[in-house]
Write a protein that holds these residues in place. Structure first.
Motif, PDB file in Angstrom:
ATOM      1  N   GLU A  54       0.832  -1.201   0.000  1.00  0.00           N
ATOM      2  CA  GLU A  54       0.000   0.000   0.000  1.00  0.00           C
ATOM      3  C   GLU A  54       0.870   1.256   0.000  1.00  0.00           C
ATOM      4  O   GLU A  54       0.498   2.284  -0.571  1.00  0.00           O
ATOM      5  CB  GLU A  54      -0.930  -0.014   1.222  1.00  0.00           C
ATOM      6  CG  GLU A  54      -1.690   1.267   1.480  1.00  0.00           C
ATOM      7  CD  GLU A  54      -2.670   1.642   0.376  1.00  0.00           C
ATOM      8  OE1 GLU A  54      -3.032   2.825   0.285  1.00  0.00           O
ATOM      9  OE2 GLU A  54      -3.066   0.759  -0.407  1.00  0.00           O
ATOM     10  N   PHE A  55       2.055   1.173   0.624  1.00  0.00           N
ATOM     11  CA  PHE A  55       2.887   2.372   0.718  1.00  0.00           C
ATOM     12  C   PHE A  55       3.743   2.617  -0.527  1.00  0.00           C
ATOM     13  O   PHE A  55       4.479   3.595  -0.589  1.00  0.00           O
ATOM     14  CB  PHE A  55       3.767   2.343   1.972  1.00  0.00           C
ATOM     15  CG  PHE A  55       4.549   1.075   2.196  1.00  0.00           C
ATOM     16  CD1 PHE A  55       5.729   0.826   1.528  1.00  0.00           C
ATOM     17  CD2 PHE A  55       4.090   0.134   3.111  1.00  0.00           C
ATOM     18  CE1 PHE A  55       6.449  -0.329   1.753  1.00  0.00           C
ATOM     19  CE2 PHE A  55       4.809  -1.034   3.347  1.00  0.00           C
ATOM     20  CZ  PHE A  55       5.996  -1.267   2.670  1.00  0.00           C
ATOM     21  N   ALA A  83       4.886  -1.421   7.741  1.00  0.00           N
ATOM     22  CA  ALA A  83       5.241  -0.014   7.559  1.00  0.00           C
ATOM     23  C   ALA A  83       4.060   0.668   6.896  1.00  0.00           C
ATOM     24  O   ALA A  83       3.183   0.008   6.335  1.00  0.00           O
ATOM     25  CB  ALA A  83       6.492   0.132   6.703  1.00  0.00           C
ATOM     26  N   GLU A  84       4.042   1.985   6.982  1.00  0.00           N
ATOM     27  CA  GLU A  84       2.958   2.743   6.376  1.00  0.00           C
ATOM     28  C   GLU A  84       3.510   4.047   5.820  1.00  0.00           C
ATOM     29  O   GLU A  84       4.603   4.488   6.214  1.00  0.00           O
ATOM     30  CB  GLU A  84       1.836   3.000   7.383  1.00  0.00           C
ATOM     31  CG  GLU A  84       2.274   3.731   8.631  1.00  0.00           C
ATOM     32  CD  GLU A  84       1.225   3.703   9.736  1.00  0.00           C
ATOM     33  OE1 GLU A  84       0.339   2.829   9.704  1.00  0.00           O
ATOM     34  OE2 GLU A  84       1.318   4.558  10.637  1.00  0.00           O
ATOM     35  N   PRO A  92      10.125   8.532   3.584  1.00  0.00           N
ATOM     36  CA  PRO A  92       8.660   8.612   3.410  1.00  0.00           C
ATOM     37  C   PRO A  92       7.902   7.385   3.913  1.00  0.00           C
ATOM     38  O   PRO A  92       6.854   7.041   3.411  1.00  0.00           O
ATOM     39  CB  PRO A  92       8.518   8.765   1.889  1.00  0.00           C
ATOM     40  CG  PRO A  92       9.726   8.106   1.330  1.00  0.00           C
ATOM     41  CD  PRO A  92      10.836   8.358   2.317  1.00  0.00           C
ATOM     42  N   LEU A  93       8.462   6.724   4.916  1.00  0.00           N
ATOM     43  CA  LEU A  93       7.834   5.571   5.549  1.00  0.00           C
ATOM     44  C   LEU A  93       7.988   5.685   7.044  1.00  0.00           C
ATOM     45  O   LEU A  93       8.981   6.224   7.539  1.00  0.00           O
ATOM     46  CB  LEU A  93       8.520   4.264   5.111  1.00  0.00           C
ATOM     47  CG  LEU A  93       8.213   3.665   3.753  1.00  0.00           C
ATOM     48  CD1 LEU A  93       9.010   2.377   3.608  1.00  0.00           C
ATOM     49  CD2 LEU A  93       6.738   3.376   3.619  1.00  0.00           C
ATOM     50  N   LEU A 298      18.959   3.129   8.100  1.00  0.00           N
ATOM     51  CA  LEU A 298      18.420   4.471   7.866  1.00  0.00           C
ATOM     52  C   LEU A 298      17.756   4.938   9.152  1.00  0.00           C
ATOM     53  O   LEU A 298      17.167   4.140   9.878  1.00  0.00           O
ATOM     54  CB  LEU A 298      17.384   4.467   6.743  1.00  0.00           C
ATOM     55  CG  LEU A 298      17.875   4.016   5.358  1.00  0.00           C
ATOM     56  CD1 LEU A 298      16.719   4.047   4.380  1.00  0.00           C
ATOM     57  CD2 LEU A 298      19.005   4.872   4.866  1.00  0.00           C
ATOM     58  N   GLY A 299      17.812   6.207   9.417  1.00  0.00           N
ATOM     59  CA  GLY A 299      17.175   6.702  10.631  1.00  0.00           C
ATOM     60  C   GLY A 299      16.480   8.014  10.405  1.00  0.00           C
ATOM     61  O   GLY A 299      16.572   8.602   9.378  1.00  0.00           O
TER      62      GLY A 299
END
Length: 299
Positions: A54-55, A83-84, A92-93, A298-299
């Motif tokens: 969906e994301f 995740a969304e 962007p998550l 990633l953070g």
């Protein structure tokens, strides 16, 4: 015209070992007709399993799949939760690991794909590989997550459960729930998941590598930068990317590929890897390529 590609099992189905990953469809977000045409072309070429979420493109990929695919195509659509979308975030998550978030993610995918049942739902656990790691209330026990996914399966909303970004220990704990596939980062140049691949092979579980050519994040090695890959490609008259994908198919019989692209010519090149065979010397040269870690956060 369909291309002749080998097959393997996924969630009780026999599918082509070369499918399509929908993440790059968002590159066509301002050309929706082209995106639909690309997916129709994939089906014509023999794609019978598609990986989405969906994301991907904030719902664009699922909308294109809903428009492009027809029931008579017989395409298995696998999606994922964990995740969304976070349109305003630096990445962007955002992680969405809690049971109620997993259920909401399944419902979102059902709605955007326009179906009553999702053939495969992968739980993106984020225990290993490149990307983010859960923190705070997003650190959720596996049993709690599997409980909601098996409940959704019992309700008929999920056909099969997969796992993504998990360790061998997590997979072993999950085996009693029935696991159809594992999606982990894995490529010729990042083979730290070798033990996991072999465990999947022993258990009859499909191995679906993401980042199959490496290099998706800064710091990850790239298959297409390996001299041995280029040498084999030149000797065979194919591209370095095709060599990297074909090596995965030759490496283990339970490997299913889901390469993504927004370009029709690239799509055809990806589908052609199922027809590539290596001689003993080429395979030995590729097997000798050094493996480096894919643990980039990633953070």
């Amino acid at each position: 015209m369909t291309m002749s590609t080998p097959t393997a099992a996924l969630a009780g189905r026999t599918v082509s070992r070369v499918g399509y990953g929908a993440a790059q469809l968002e590159r066509l977000s301002d050309r929706r007709d082209d995106a639909v045409a690309l997916l129709r072309r994939a089906v014509e070429l023999g794609v019978d399993h598609v990986d989405t979420a969906e994301f991907y493109g904030f719902g664009f990929a699922n909308a294109v799949i809903r428009e492009a695919l027809r029931p008579e195509d017989g395409v298995l659509v696998a999606t994922k939760v964990g995740a969304e979308p976070d349109p305003g975030g630096r990445v962007p998550l955002r992680i969405a690991q809690r049971p109620e978030q997993l259920r909401a993610g399944v419902e979102d995918n059902l709605r955007s794909l326009g179906v009553d049942r999702l053939a495969v739902v992968n739980l993106r656990r984020l225990d290993t590989g490149p990307g983010m790691r859960p923190e705070g209330d997003q650190v959720v026990d596996l049993d709690d997550q599997l409980a909601v996914l098996t409940a959704l399966r019992d309700e008929g909303k999920i056909g099969a459960i997969g796992l993504s970004s998990v360790t061998p220990d997590v997979l072993r704990r999950a085996l009693p729930a029935g696991i159809a596939c594992v999606q982990n980062a894995y490529s010729l140049v990042s083979r730290d998941g070798e033990d996991m691949l072999r465990l999947c092979l022993d258990e009859g579980i499909a191995w679906v590598p993401f980042f199959p050519l490496g290099g998706a994040f800064p710091g990850l090695p790239k298959v297409t930068e390996e001299p041995a890959v280029h040498a084999v490609a030149a000797s065979m008259g194919v591209t370095a990317s095709q060599v990297g994908l074909a090596w995965l198919l030759h490496h283990a019989p339970n490997v299913l590929l889901i390469p993504g692209t927004a370009d029709p010519a690239h799509l055809e090149a990806n589908m052609a890897v199922g027809e590539i065979t290596f001689d003993t010397a080429a395979l030995a040269a590729l097997d000798a390529v050094e493996s480096r870690s894919s643990e980039v956060l990633l953070g």
